[in-house]
Design a protein around this motif. Structure first.
Motif, PDB file in Angstrom:
ATOM      1  N   GLY A 191       1.671   3.102   2.002  1.00 21.59           N
ATOM      2  CA  GLY A 191       1.044   1.662   2.367  1.00 21.59           C
ATOM      3  C   GLY A 191      -0.070   1.229   2.970  1.00 21.59           C
ATOM      4  O   GLY A 191      -0.353   0.652   3.696  1.00 21.59           O
ATOM      5  N   GLY A 295      -4.148  -5.863  -0.225  1.00 24.71           N
ATOM      6  CA  GLY A 295      -2.972  -5.109  -0.146  1.00 24.71           C
ATOM      7  C   GLY A 295      -2.630  -4.838  -1.824  1.00 24.71           C
ATOM      8  O   GLY A 295      -3.448  -5.575  -2.506  1.00 24.71           O
ATOM      9  N   GLN A 307       6.360  -8.507  -4.731  1.00 27.46           N
ATOM     10  CA  GLN A 307       6.255  -7.854  -3.406  1.00 27.46           C
ATOM     11  C   GLN A 307       4.933  -7.228  -3.274  1.00 27.46           C
ATOM     12  O   GLN A 307       4.569  -6.547  -3.967  1.00 27.46           O
ATOM     13  CB  GLN A 307       7.556  -6.835  -3.255  1.00 27.46           C
ATOM     14  CG  GLN A 307       7.551  -6.543  -1.821  1.00 27.46           C
ATOM     15  CD  GLN A 307       8.969  -5.625  -1.578  1.00 27.46           C
ATOM     16  OE1 GLN A 307       9.445  -5.038  -2.396  1.00 27.46           O
ATOM     17  NE2 GLN A 307       9.224  -5.876  -0.415  1.00 27.46           N
ATOM     18  N   ASN A 309       2.452  -4.815  -0.064  1.00 26.86           N
ATOM     19  CA  ASN A 309       2.553  -3.987   0.915  1.00 26.86           C
ATOM     20  C   ASN A 309       1.870  -4.353   2.312  1.00 26.86           C
ATOM     21  O   ASN A 309       1.411  -3.638   2.883  1.00 26.86           O
ATOM     22  CB  ASN A 309       2.238  -2.433   0.641  1.00 26.86           C
ATOM     23  CG  ASN A 309       0.764  -2.463   0.178  1.00 26.86           C
ATOM     24  OD1 ASN A 309      -0.043  -3.504   0.135  1.00 26.86           O
ATOM     25  ND2 ASN A 309       0.296  -1.146  -0.094  1.00 26.86           N
ATOM     26  N   GLY A 311       2.290  -7.488   5.619  1.00 27.66           N
ATOM     27  CA  GLY A 311       3.141  -8.291   6.383  1.00 27.66           C
ATOM     28  C   GLY A 311       2.853  -8.671   7.716  1.00 27.66           C
ATOM     29  O   GLY A 311       1.719  -8.939   7.915  1.00 27.66           O
ATOM     30  N   ASP A 356       6.360  -5.226   7.228  1.00 23.06           N
ATOM     31  CA  ASP A 356       5.168  -4.339   6.675  1.00 23.06           C
ATOM     32  C   ASP A 356       5.123  -4.812   4.922  1.00 23.06           C
ATOM     33  O   ASP A 356       4.365  -3.943   4.161  1.00 23.06           O
ATOM     34  CB  ASP A 356       5.624  -2.859   6.634  1.00 23.06           C
ATOM     35  CG  ASP A 356       5.482  -2.221   8.034  1.00 23.06           C
ATOM     36  OD1 ASP A 356       4.288  -2.425   8.649  1.00 23.06           O
ATOM     37  OD2 ASP A 356       6.419  -1.567   8.405  1.00 23.06           O
ATOM     38  N   SER A 357       5.822  -6.001   4.731  1.00 24.16           N
ATOM     39  CA  SER A 357       5.857  -6.407   3.224  1.00 24.16           C
ATOM     40  C   SER A 357       5.909  -7.840   3.363  1.00 24.16           C
ATOM     41  O   SER A 357       6.248  -8.528   4.386  1.00 24.16           O
ATOM     42  CB  SER A 357       6.790  -5.714   2.390  1.00 24.16           C
ATOM     43  OG  SER A 357       7.986  -5.954   2.822  1.00 24.16           O
TER      44      SER A 357
END
Length: 380
Positions: A191, A295, A307, A309, A311, A356-357
């Motif tokens: 990521g 991202g 979704q 990657n 956050g 992280d997302s």
């Protein structure tokens, strides 16, 4: 104390609103060279203040085409700092610190992405000349430098989140070969949007080490390292710089020195290596301040929900809008990527955010029918 003079290359409009900031810089004192440590600490503090102002600082010696000297601190740039003063400075153990204060005038047109942390993956360093490790038995220098780089990055990185060094095979990364498919694979796996690769080119001594009963002088040992930063999304090299330093090798030629020990890192050579790594990470931190936050779509949750990657660790919040970008790679000869990006003309709103997302939803589902895994979201 030396007089500090700040020369601003562009006058500010009287309606600009200043914000007051403090910044702390610090550096390791090597061989009792306090003035050098003070200069390095001063550079770090000034760099942080310039970043607050929205300036792009890839090297403290070149600030927006200007200059910086430390006999009398002199900055000529588009940076917007007023009333620069030294609040405190001093020595703490082997560290010298400087705390600066300034009125900062943010420039909205520059470095808008500086408020968002980018994910940076540290690749295992590559030791080019393995035989040079025989003096001191430094065969484990690469993993030790990897760990030290990671530790420093966690302390100094303000524009990036350092990703834990992955357990990749030894010499997975060989600078200059540009293994773009490997770079993309490992970036997707962890990521990361940016990758830092280090190549240790030279750790030789400047002369043959002949043991003596009494040593009046020590041989100089080199530490030459090349640092590269890759944009793992665009698959481009955005930073490439070589650092060459040396310091006395104070150990007997036959003595085994573990690069994981305090004995190594507190030596003149170890502290020089440490300072070089700090300089690299400082420049990388400044470089990433003006890089866009991007991202990838990592999971399709529905026709208009995905979704990504990024956050909370990247300073994203619920309700924030991101731009959707479709991306394709065309792999040409010698596995050189040719990328193609196209704006979808659509935005997504962050519906849920995690460390992280995040989950995003399309504002206009009719514009996002072709969004797939690997497509991008961006915050400029």
């Amino acid at each position: 104390m030396k007089i500090l003079i700040l020369m601003i290359g562009m006058l500010l409009c009287s309606t600009s609103q200043a914000e007051w900031y403090e910044a702390k810089g610090q550096a390791t004192i090597v061989n009792n060279q306090i003035d050098q440590a003070r200069s390095t600490a001063m550079q770090e503090a000034v760099k942080q203040l310039l970043l607050y102002s929205g300036a792009s600082v890839t090297s403290i010696s070149q600030v927006n085409g200007g200059r910086l000297t430390l006999d009398q601190l002199e900055v000529v740039s588009k940076g917007s700092l007023h009333n620069l003063t030294v609040l405190d400075e001093g020595q703490q153990g082997q560290q010298f610190y400087v705390i600066l204060q300034a009125d900062v005038f943010p420039e909205a047109s520059q470095c808008k992405a500086s408020g968002y942390s980018k994910n940076l993956l540290l690749l295992p360093p590559y030791l080019k000349q393995q035989h040079q490790a025989r003096v001191g038995q430094l065969q484990e220098l690469s993993p030790a430098v990897e760990q030290r780089t990671y530790d420093i990055a966690r302390q100094v990185g303000k524009q990036f989140n350092i990703k834990h060094p992955p357990k990749l095979p030894l010499n997975y990364y060989k600078p200059g070969e540009h293994n773009y498919k490997g770079i993309k694979d490992v970036a997707d796996r962890y990521g990361a949007q940016y990758l830092l690769g280090l190549e240790i080119e030279n750790i030789s001594l400047d002369r043959v080490y002949k043991p003596k009963v009494i040593n009046f002088s020590y041989p100089q040992r080199y530490f030459v390292i090349n640092a590269r930063v890759y944009n793992a999304i665009d698959l481009e090299e955005i930073y490439n710089k070589r650092f060459s330093v040396n310091a006395p090798w104070e150990f007997d030629a036959r003595e085994i020195i573990s690069p994981y020990t305090a004995e190594f890192w507190l030596s003149a050579y170890g502290q020089t290596v440490n300072n070089t790594l700090q300089q690299i990470l400082g420049e990388v931190d400044a470089l990433l301040a003006c890089q866009p936050l991007q991202g990838s779509v990592v999971k399709v949750l529905g026709p208009d929900r995905w979704q990504i990657n990024l956050g909370k660790a990247n300073q994203l919040n619920r309700g924030m809008l991101l731009t959707l970008i479709q991306q394709n790679y065309h792999w040409g000869e010698w596995d050189i990527p040719r990328q193609e990006q196209s704006l979808t003309g659509s935005e997504v709103r962050i519906e849920q955010v995690y460390q992280d997302s995040a989950i995003v939803v399309a504002l206009d589902p009719s514009m996002t029918a072709n969004i797939q895994l690997g497509d991008l979201v961006s915050k400029q």
